[in-house]
Design a protein around this motif. Structure first.
Motif, PDB file in Angstrom:
ATOM      1  N   ALA A 209       1.251  -0.901  -0.042  1.00 40.86           N
ATOM      2  CA  ALA A 209       0.613  -0.011  -0.335  1.00 40.86           C
ATOM      3  C   ALA A 209       0.544   1.209  -0.314  1.00 40.86           C
ATOM      4  O   ALA A 209       1.353   1.598   0.794  1.00 40.86           O
ATOM      5  CB  ALA A 209      -1.347   0.043   1.167  1.00 40.86           C
ATOM      6  N   SER A 210       0.569   1.717  -0.753  1.00 36.70           N
ATOM      7  CA  SER A 210       1.581   3.533  -0.930  1.00 36.70           C
ATOM      8  C   SER A 210       0.651   4.494  -0.196  1.00 36.70           C
ATOM      9  O   SER A 210      -0.087   4.443   0.527  1.00 36.70           O
ATOM     10  CB  SER A 210       1.645   3.721  -2.622  1.00 36.70           C
ATOM     11  N   VAL A 211       1.531   5.272   0.182  1.00 33.95           N
ATOM     12  CA  VAL A 211       1.462   6.586   0.974  1.00 33.95           C
ATOM     13  C   VAL A 211       0.204   7.666   0.232  1.00 33.95           C
ATOM     14  O   VAL A 211      -0.755   8.108   0.926  1.00 33.95           O
ATOM     15  CB  VAL A 211       2.543   7.525   1.606  1.00 33.95           C
ATOM     16  N   GLU A 212       0.561   7.764  -0.737  1.00 37.58           N
ATOM     17  CA  GLU A 212      -0.249   7.695  -1.524  1.00 37.58           C
ATOM     18  C   GLU A 212      -0.993   7.487  -2.663  1.00 37.58           C
ATOM     19  O   GLU A 212      -1.242   6.223  -2.623  1.00 37.58           O
ATOM     20  CB  GLU A 212       0.576   8.280  -3.280  1.00 37.58           C
ATOM     21  N   ARG A 213      -2.355   8.026  -2.892  1.00 40.73           N
ATOM     22  CA  ARG A 213      -3.107   7.510  -3.420  1.00 40.73           C
ATOM     23  C   ARG A 213      -3.446   6.643  -4.601  1.00 40.73           C
ATOM     24  O   ARG A 213      -2.760   7.205  -5.365  1.00 40.73           O
ATOM     25  CB  ARG A 213      -5.069   8.192  -3.130  1.00 40.73           C
ATOM     26  N   MET A 214      -3.536   5.142  -4.081  1.00 43.02           N
ATOM     27  CA  MET A 214      -3.538   4.824  -6.114  1.00 43.02           C
ATOM     28  C   MET A 214      -4.820   5.123  -6.368  1.00 43.02           C
ATOM     29  O   MET A 214      -5.663   5.022  -6.198  1.00 43.02           O
ATOM     30  CB  MET A 214      -3.781   3.008  -5.116  1.00 43.02           C
ATOM     31  N   PRO A 215      -4.779   5.671  -8.023  1.00 40.24           N
ATOM     32  CA  PRO A 215      -4.876   6.123  -8.868  1.00 40.24           C
ATOM     33  C   PRO A 215      -5.943   4.879  -9.581  1.00 40.24           C
ATOM     34  O   PRO A 215      -6.336   3.757  -9.059  1.00 40.24           O
ATOM     35  CB  PRO A 215      -4.388   5.767 -10.155  1.00 40.24           C
ATOM     36  N   ARG A 216      -7.193   5.486  -9.865  1.00 37.76           N
ATOM     37  CA  ARG A 216      -8.188   4.384  -9.964  1.00 37.76           C
ATOM     38  C   ARG A 216      -8.302   3.330 -10.994  1.00 37.76           C
ATOM     39  O   ARG A 216      -7.232   3.957 -12.358  1.00 37.76           O
ATOM     40  CB  ARG A 216      -9.616   4.938 -10.888  1.00 37.76           C
ATOM     41  N   GLY A 217      -8.358   2.040 -10.974  1.00 44.20           N
ATOM     42  CA  GLY A 217      -8.417   0.803 -12.556  1.00 44.20           C
ATOM     43  C   GLY A 217      -9.065   0.092 -12.236  1.00 44.20           C
ATOM     44  O   GLY A 217     -10.164   0.261 -11.060  1.00 44.20           O
ATOM     45  N   VAL A 218      -9.192  -1.145 -12.806  1.00 39.63           N
ATOM     46  CA  VAL A 218      -9.646  -1.859 -13.015  1.00 39.63           C
ATOM     47  C   VAL A 218      -8.896  -2.206 -11.242  1.00 39.63           C
ATOM     48  O   VAL A 218      -7.253  -3.024 -11.006  1.00 39.63           O
ATOM     49  CB  VAL A 218      -8.826  -3.174 -14.196  1.00 39.63           C
ATOM     50  N   ARG A 219      -9.413  -3.159 -10.626  1.00 37.52           N
ATOM     51  CA  ARG A 219      -8.737  -3.931  -9.137  1.00 37.52           C
ATOM     52  C   ARG A 219      -9.084  -5.120  -9.276  1.00 37.52           C
ATOM     53  O   ARG A 219      -9.855  -6.180  -9.270  1.00 37.52           O
ATOM     54  CB  ARG A 219      -9.721  -3.493  -7.690  1.00 37.52           C
ATOM     55  N   PRO A 220      -8.035  -5.852  -8.819  1.00 38.32           N
ATOM     56  CA  PRO A 220      -7.756  -7.584  -8.869  1.00 38.32           C
ATOM     57  C   PRO A 220      -8.629  -8.141  -8.250  1.00 38.32           C
ATOM     58  O   PRO A 220      -9.343  -7.136  -7.065  1.00 38.32           O
ATOM     59  CB  PRO A 220      -6.561  -7.653  -8.309  1.00 38.32           C
ATOM     60  N   THR A 221      -9.368  -8.841  -7.927  1.00 33.49           N
ATOM     61  CA  THR A 221     -10.304  -9.495  -7.829  1.00 33.49           C
ATOM     62  C   THR A 221      -9.443 -11.545  -7.479  1.00 33.49           C
ATOM     63  O   THR A 221      -9.278 -12.053  -8.065  1.00 33.49           O
ATOM     64  CB  THR A 221     -11.303 -10.371  -8.931  1.00 33.49           C
ATOM     65  N   ILE A 222     -10.169 -11.853  -6.436  1.00 33.02           N
ATOM     66  CA  ILE A 222      -9.875 -12.989  -6.067  1.00 33.02           C
ATOM     67  C   ILE A 222     -11.097 -13.868  -5.486  1.00 33.02           C
ATOM     68  O   ILE A 222     -12.694 -13.333  -5.969  1.00 33.02           O
ATOM     69  CB  ILE A 222      -9.036 -12.509  -4.270  1.00 33.02           C
ATOM     70  N   GLU A 223     -11.232 -15.014  -5.596  1.00 33.10           N
ATOM     71  CA  GLU A 223     -12.351 -16.281  -5.400  1.00 33.10           C
ATOM     72  C   GLU A 223     -11.903 -17.249  -3.932  1.00 33.10           C
ATOM     73  O   GLU A 223     -10.756 -17.190  -3.246  1.00 33.10           O
ATOM     74  CB  GLU A 223     -12.239 -17.493  -6.087  1.00 33.10           C
ATOM     75  N   GLU A 224     -13.398 -17.521  -3.090  1.00 40.16           N
ATOM     76  CA  GLU A 224     -12.995 -17.926  -1.831  1.00 40.16           C
ATOM     77  C   GLU A 224     -14.096 -18.698  -2.464  1.00 40.16           C
ATOM     78  O   GLU A 224     -15.120 -18.354  -2.861  1.00 40.16           O
ATOM     79  CB  GLU A 224     -13.121 -17.250  -0.388  1.00 40.16           C
ATOM     80  N   ARG A 225     -13.749 -20.518  -1.514  1.00 41.56           N
ATOM     81  CA  ARG A 225     -14.862 -21.508  -1.878  1.00 41.56           C
ATOM     82  C   ARG A 225     -15.576 -21.837  -0.798  1.00 41.56           C
ATOM     83  O   ARG A 225     -14.560 -21.884   0.565  1.00 41.56           O
ATOM     84  CB  ARG A 225     -13.752 -22.689  -2.602  1.00 41.56           C
ATOM     85  N   VAL A 226     -16.300 -21.995  -0.324  1.00 39.33           N
ATOM     86  CA  VAL A 226     -17.662 -21.997   0.679  1.00 39.33           C
ATOM     87  C   VAL A 226     -18.190 -23.014   0.035  1.00 39.33           C
ATOM     88  O   VAL A 226     -18.937 -23.180  -0.637  1.00 39.33           O
ATOM     89  CB  VAL A 226     -17.750 -20.971   1.469  1.00 39.33           C
ATOM     90  N   GLY A 227     -17.260 -24.626   0.958  1.00 36.37           N
ATOM     91  CA  GLY A 227     -18.498 -26.016   0.430  1.00 36.37           C
ATOM     92  C   GLY A 227     -17.615 -25.560  -0.904  1.00 36.37           C
ATOM     93  O   GLY A 227     -17.762 -26.153  -1.571  1.00 36.37           O
ATOM     94  N   ASP A 228     -19.272 -26.070  -1.893  1.00 35.10           N
ATOM     95  CA  ASP A 228     -19.284 -26.600  -3.192  1.00 35.10           C
ATOM     96  C   ASP A 228     -19.135 -24.833  -4.276  1.00 35.10           C
ATOM     97  O   ASP A 228     -18.994 -24.876  -5.467  1.00 35.10           O
ATOM     98  CB  ASP A 228     -19.999 -27.475  -3.666  1.00 35.10           C
ATOM     99  N   ARG A 229     -19.199 -23.899  -3.353  1.00 35.33           N
ATOM    100  CA  ARG A 229     -19.852 -22.619  -3.878  1.00 35.33           C
ATOM    101  C   ARG A 229     -18.548 -21.928  -4.510  1.00 35.33           C
ATOM    102  O   ARG A 229     -18.105 -21.996  -2.717  1.00 35.33           O
ATOM    103  CB  ARG A 229     -20.872 -22.191  -3.429  1.00 35.33           C
ATOM    104  N   THR A 230     -18.465 -21.345  -4.865  1.00 39.37           N
ATOM    105  CA  THR A 230     -17.184 -20.191  -4.976  1.00 39.37           C
ATOM    106  C   THR A 230     -17.807 -18.489  -5.366  1.00 39.37           C
ATOM    107  O   THR A 230     -19.205 -18.054  -5.877  1.00 39.37           O
ATOM    108  CB  THR A 230     -16.585 -20.364  -5.682  1.00 39.37           C
TER     109      THR A 230
END
Length: 414
Positions: A204-225
């Motif tokens: 995390a930078s001290v300065e505010r990050m420019p807007r753009g595409v935000r990285p995503t992740i996946e979390e699995r709970v049982g059989d559902r993602t």
């Protein structure tokens, strides 16, 4: 320096003692102990705050701290924060958390309730240790000092403490943690270990990050993602999402549930608990998830797409409920048959939300709480408005800290 006899646990990870008639809240102690403590805050007339510096008579529940860098052997200003119960035997930790929740319900809601804090089912949290409460955190923030060195804050301060270990982290995060590295120009280092894919370090930078595409992740709970932003909210304990899914499903009274009613998941995030409702009652269930974070709502809409009656709304919960109340009798009639799941932030739902929910009069509420005092306050407010606590579970989703998760069912009294 003062000597203190520790009487009982208090909310917030501290313990109660008395000195010359004044209440003292003491860190790093256990009820029944005699300790030497350094007063750190005398600014209050009614109470002081103090830090244990030496244990004169130890409790049988005291153990070697699971995080050596947080041990009472260190000076208070050099103790890593975030594991304030790590010096206490794990079974006693759960008893103390139960005492805090029980006392809060008695004092703030007028209820005398037996509370047993259960461990997470080990099948839901592979790799975490039930014996010492380590290896469960999937998200962690390390702060960066002016010299670029990283570490957690010291307990109850913003002083950065360099450490050589992070025992509460899941093993893959512990292995990835850049504890000896320097990151000049950064304000913090975030570490994330999703259940799908590889763990990651995010600077995390001290300065505010420019807007753009935000990285995503996946979390699995049982059989559902579930898809969410990498920096979005998700439960921290490896087994928490599955634990809360199961608890919500089991605490909804099926005899009171109407799949065609205006069922809701308030403070719904990316749709975890709305999906729990849908998985129990079928794909035709009608449910609306309400969340103030637009990105989370966007993900919730996609995560709940298979349910024909599901929708995701971006709104503050208090304002959303006010709009429902202004919509007239037809909408309110649908809510009177509804089940409402709510998972508010640590501050709780609060008086305004409770009053509006009580006016809408859903049949049952399933309340997920991460703060015992805020939860007890809200239960008291609901009781004043015609709801009774019908069932309660408490789970130790934050071992070696003072935090505890509660899931409760409240039923409208006709």
């Amino acid at each position: 320096m003062i000597e203190l006899e520790i009487e009982r646990v208090a909310h917030g990870g501290v313990f109660v003692a008395r000195h010359d008639g004044r209440v003292v809240f003491v860190a790093d102690a256990i009820p029944g102990e005699r300790v030497a403590a350094r007063v750190s805050d005398q600014g209050k007339e009614r109470f002081w705050r103090a830090e244990t510096v030496e244990v004169l008579e130890a409790s049988p529940d005291r153990r070697e701290h699971v995080w050596s860098e947080a041990s009472v052997d260190r000076a208070p200003e050099r103790r890593a924060g975030g594991a304030e119960f790590g010096h206490i035997r794990i079974e006693r930790q759960r008893e103390l958390k139960g005492e805090v929740l029980r006392e809060a319900l008695s004092r703030m809601a007028g209820l005398e309730v037996a509370v047993e804090v259960a461990p997470v089912d080990p099948a839901l949290a592979p790799g975490a240790s039930l014996d010492d409460g380590t290896g469960w955190r999937t998200r962690m923030r390390l702060h960066v000092g002016a010299d670029g060195r990283v570490g957690p804050y010291a307990a109850r301060s913003h002083t950065i403490v360099p450490v050589a270990s992070v025992p509460l982290a899941v093993p893959e995060l512990a292995a990835l943690s850049p504890l000896g590295d320097r990151f000049p120009g950064a304000s913090a280092i975030d570490l994330v270990a999703p259940s799908v894919g590889d763990p990651a370090i995010v600077m995390a930078s001290v300065e505010r990050m420019p807007r753009g595409v935000r990285p995503t992740i996946e979390e699995r709970v049982g059989d559902r993602t579930f898809r969410l932003d990498r920096d979005g909210f998700w439960q921290v304990h490896r087994g928490a999402a599955a634990t809360l899914t199961r608890a919500v499903q089991e605490l909804i009274d099926g005899d009171l549930f109407d799949p065609r009613a205006a069922n809701h998941d308030l403070y719904g995030g990316v749709g975890l608990l709305a999906a729990a409702v849908g998985d129990r009652f079928g794909e035709t269930v009608r449910i609306t998830t309400v969340e103030s974070d637009a990105r989370a709502t966007e993900h919730a809409g996609a995560n709940l797409a298979e349910w024909l009656g599901a929708r995701a709304v971006t709104a503050r919960v208090d304002r959303y409920l006010a709009e429902l109340l202004s919509d007239g009798a037809a909408e309110r009639a649908g809510l009177r048959d509804a089940t409402i799941v709510l998972d508010p932030p640590r501050a709780g739902a609060g008086r305004e939300v409770v009053e509006r929910l009580a006016e809408l009069r859903p049949r049952q509420l399933v309340y997920v709480a991460c703060d015992p005092v805020a939860f007890a306050r809200d239960v008291g407010l609901f009781r004043e408005r015609g709801y009774e606590l019908d069932a309660l579970r408490a789970v130790d989703l934050f071992p070696n800290t003072h935090h505890v998760e509660a899931v409760a069912r409240l039923r409208a009294i006709v």
